[in-house]
Design a protein around this motif. Structure first.
Motif, PDB file in Angstrom:
ATOM      1  N   GLN A  35      11.697   7.360 -31.982  1.00 29.83           N
ATOM      2  CA  GLN A  35      11.829   6.626 -30.718  1.00 29.83           C
ATOM      3  C   GLN A  35      11.838   7.589 -29.535  1.00 29.83           C
ATOM      4  O   GLN A  35      11.177   7.346 -28.527  1.00 29.83           O
ATOM      5  N   ARG A  69      12.207  -1.659 -28.017  1.00 32.07           N
ATOM      6  CA  ARG A  69      13.545  -1.590 -28.613  1.00 32.07           C
ATOM      7  C   ARG A  69      14.352  -0.420 -28.067  1.00 32.07           C
ATOM      8  O   ARG A  69      15.561  -0.546 -27.842  1.00 32.07           O
ATOM      9  N   LYS A  72      15.436  -1.291 -24.523  1.00 33.39           N
ATOM     10  CA  LYS A  72      16.481  -2.307 -24.594  1.00 33.39           C
ATOM     11  C   LYS A  72      17.811  -1.663 -24.973  1.00 33.39           C
ATOM     12  O   LYS A  72      18.848  -1.964 -24.378  1.00 33.39           O
ATOM     13  N   ARG A  73      17.783  -0.756 -25.930  1.00 33.49           N
ATOM     14  CA  ARG A  73      19.007  -0.080 -26.346  1.00 33.49           C
ATOM     15  C   ARG A  73      19.567   0.793 -25.226  1.00 33.49           C
ATOM     16  O   ARG A  73      20.775   0.785 -24.971  1.00 33.49           O
TER      17      ARG A  73
END
Length: 80
Positions: A35, A69, A72-73
């Motif tokens: 990520q 994701r 968002k985190r």
């Protein structure tokens, strides 16, 4: 995620910017290596999703999901 320190900022704003950068780096290290790599390629190096997918040998849609994701985190974990 886009934080730029300007010479036009007053000392208080510069201190706030430095603190935000420290928080961002700390939060980035809570993400998986993949990520984090994808976010760096996309937002720091400016790569297109297609190029990231080709480089990492994963589908473009998967790259987009990782980005979504991760952001968002980061937003969820960002202090209020």
């Amino acid at each position: 995620l886009h934080i730029v320190q300007s010479n036009l900022q007053n000392p208080e704003e510069q201190a706030m910017t430095r603190e935000q950068i420290k928080i961002l780096w700390s939060l980035l290290h809570t993400l998986s290596d993949l990520q984090r790599e994808i976010l760096v390629l996309r937002y720091i190096l400016g790569w297109r999703v297609m190029d990231i997918g080709n480089h990492l040998d994963i589908k473009e849609n998967t790259v987009s999901v990782y980005i979504s994701r991760a952001i968002k985190r980061l937003r969820h974990e960002w202090p209020r």
